[in-house]
Design a protein around this motif. Structure first.
Motif, PDB file in Angstrom:
ATOM      1  N   ASP A  26       0.782  -1.125   0.085  1.00 56.32           N
ATOM      2  CA  ASP A  26      -0.001   0.003   0.003  1.00 56.32           C
ATOM      3  C   ASP A  26       0.785   1.090   0.094  1.00 56.32           C
ATOM      4  O   ASP A  26       0.462   2.389  -0.187  1.00 56.32           O
ATOM      5  N   HIS A  27       2.099   1.085   0.207  1.00 55.31           N
ATOM      6  CA  HIS A  27       2.808   2.482   0.411  1.00 55.31           C
ATOM      7  C   HIS A  27       2.773   3.301  -0.862  1.00 55.31           C
ATOM      8  O   HIS A  27       2.886   2.579  -1.844  1.00 55.31           O
ATOM      9  N   VAL A  28       2.930   4.388  -0.771  1.00 58.50           N
ATOM     10  CA  VAL A  28       2.688   5.134  -2.049  1.00 58.50           C
ATOM     11  C   VAL A  28       3.751   4.956  -2.973  1.00 58.50           C
ATOM     12  O   VAL A  28       3.560   4.910  -4.260  1.00 58.50           O
ATOM     13  N   ARG A  31       3.580   1.633  -4.864  1.00 54.99           N
ATOM     14  CA  ARG A  31       2.209   1.794  -5.785  1.00 54.99           C
ATOM     15  C   ARG A  31       2.895   2.548  -7.007  1.00 54.99           C
ATOM     16  O   ARG A  31       2.643   2.105  -8.114  1.00 54.99           O
ATOM     17  N   SER A  32       3.893   3.368  -6.688  1.00 54.66           N
ATOM     18  CA  SER A  32       4.449   3.964  -7.801  1.00 54.66           C
ATOM     19  C   SER A  32       5.491   3.082  -8.757  1.00 54.66           C
ATOM     20  O   SER A  32       5.679   3.401  -9.861  1.00 54.66           O
ATOM     21  N   TYR A 132      11.622  10.480  -4.333  1.00 55.77           N
ATOM     22  CA  TYR A 132      10.261  10.495  -3.814  1.00 55.77           C
ATOM     23  C   TYR A 132       9.978  11.297  -2.660  1.00 55.77           C
ATOM     24  O   TYR A 132      10.807  11.331  -1.924  1.00 55.77           O
ATOM     25  N   PRO A 200       1.181   8.574   6.500  1.00 50.59           N
ATOM     26  CA  PRO A 200       1.007   7.410   5.729  1.00 50.59           C
ATOM     27  C   PRO A 200       1.590   6.312   6.192  1.00 50.59           C
ATOM     28  O   PRO A 200       1.079   5.022   6.347  1.00 50.59           O
ATOM     29  N   GLN A 255       3.800   9.700  -8.033  1.00 47.71           N
ATOM     30  CA  GLN A 255       3.863   9.568  -6.613  1.00 47.71           C
ATOM     31  C   GLN A 255       3.571  10.802  -5.965  1.00 47.71           C
ATOM     32  O   GLN A 255       2.756  10.968  -4.840  1.00 47.71           O
ATOM     33  N   LEU A 258      -0.112  11.521  -5.918  1.00 47.45           N
ATOM     34  CA  LEU A 258      -0.688  10.733  -4.802  1.00 47.45           C
ATOM     35  C   LEU A 258      -0.525  11.007  -3.354  1.00 47.45           C
ATOM     36  O   LEU A 258      -1.528  11.000  -2.645  1.00 47.45           O
ATOM     37  N   TRP A 259       0.423  11.613  -3.231  1.00 45.99           N
ATOM     38  CA  TRP A 259       1.245  11.997  -1.614  1.00 45.99           C
ATOM     39  C   TRP A 259       0.059  12.603  -1.001  1.00 45.99           C
ATOM     40  O   TRP A 259      -0.295  12.260   0.158  1.00 45.99           O
ATOM     41  N   VAL A 262      -2.957  10.943  -0.092  1.00 42.85           N
ATOM     42  CA  VAL A 262      -2.840   9.715   0.865  1.00 42.85           C
ATOM     43  C   VAL A 262      -2.565  10.408   2.369  1.00 42.85           C
ATOM     44  O   VAL A 262      -3.158   9.555   3.295  1.00 42.85           O
TER      45      VAL A 262
END
Ligand code: GCU
Length: 322
Positions: A26-28, A31-32, A132, A200, A255, A258-259, A262
């Motif tokens: 699930d970590h952003v 996912r990236s 990131y 997160p 990313q 999303l950050w 999230v």
């Protein structure tokens, strides 16, 4: 060990790159990386593949960085804290209160200074090709931490960064380096009394179940990096390098988009799970860590880098590259 990226001499057209990370799915950033894998597949018409080993399947981050130096992995995810023990140049990103705000963080990390740092370890067998965002790291425990005095006698989990270890000591706590994937049980078993991370990660790792007070002293903003083995990079042809870099840049943008979402969602979720977000006066924390800057600047290379960062923060036209 034989390199796993094996390109047959006559047909350098099918390549599988192996990426290891210790993050949960699930970590952003995790996912990236999946976004990146899809794009690599697409851009290469199925001739390049990214095989991802998540969740510390291949070991802790320090261990995977070593595996990459030995040719067993092509790419490894690492935060600047993990990288500090491989090259001192990364120590700068572990300095507390380095960036006045997240815009300055981006200006430095995604601008010329970040680029220079990311390239600088080529002779060590790897270098960074992607960066990131990772928000602010703060303390969490089963009690609020409002002043450095509250850290007295507390064992705090840290990443294996010498700068972070010094920071915690100066603030009055006892730093305990532990791999990311082992922090939950360390908190559960009382091996540590608290930890520090961004919101997160606090939620996605379920540490929130064990430590209900998230005290926002926001001591560091430590970027994450995607590193590649220098020999893997050299074995890719120009087209393959271009495909990889395009997918990496797009994963960085993905990313960052999303950050914020999230981060906000994680805060809401944490509150629903009974977490308390504690506002903290940062001044005494900043004061406690001043000796770290004094020591850091004694090295002329460090002093020069810090000056460059301050100049970049002050200039308005030094925009981030991505
Ligand atoms: C964050 C960061 C990871 C890091 C982790 C940790 O989640 O994004 O790269 O491994 O913190 O504290 O270990």
């Amino acid at each position: 060990m034989v390199g796993l990226l094996s390109l047959p001499a006559q047909a350098a057209d099918s390549v599988t790159l192996r990426l290891g990370h210790a993050l949960n799915e699930d970590h952003v950033v995790a996912r990236s990386y999946r976004h990146m894998a899809d794009e690599i597949e697409q851009l290469s018409d199925g001739s390049m593949h990214l095989r991802i080993f998540p969740n510390g399947q291949m070991g802790g981050t320090q261990d995977m960085l070593g595996q990459m130096q030995n040719g067993a992995l092509d790419l490894v995810h690492a935060s600047a804290s993990n990288l500090e023990s491989f090259d001192d140049v990364y120590s700068v990103f572990n300095l507390p209160y380095l960036f006045p705000n997240q815009a300055d963080f981006k200006k430095v990390v995604f601008g010329p200074i970040g680029q220079q740092i990311m390239q600088s370890t080529k002779d060590k067998g790897f270098f960074a090709i992607g960066a990131y965002v990772a928000g602010y790291r703060s303390f969490y425990a089963s009690k609020p931490i409002r002043t450095p005095a509250d850290l007295k006698g507390m064992k705090i989990r840290v990443q294996s960064s010498p700068t972070t270890i010094s920071m915690i000591k100066l603030m009055g706590g006892s730093p305990t380096p532990i791999d990311f994937s082992e922090v939950y049980s360390a908190l559960q078993q009382g091996v540590v009394d608290g930890a520090e991370n961004n919101v997160p990660s606090y939620v996605q790792t379920r540490h929130v179940e064990l430590a209900k007070y998230f005290s926002e002293d926001q001591h560091t903003s430590v970027p994450d990096f995607l590193t590649v083995s220098t020999s893997t990079w050299n074995r890719l042809d120009e087209k393959q390098q271009q495909i990889l870099m395009k997918a990496v840049h797009d994963s960085e943008k993905y990313q960052q988009q999303l950050w914020d979402k999230v981060d906000q969602q994680a805060r809401e979720q944490a509150k629903e799970m009974g977490a308390h977000f504690v506002e903290v006066d940062k001044a005494p924390f900043r004061k406690a860590v001043q000796p770290l800057y004094k020591e850091y600047k004694q090295d002329p290379e460090h002093a020069r880098l810090l000056k460059q960062i301050r100049q970049a923060e002050e200039s308005s036209d030094d925009q981030p590259q991505s």
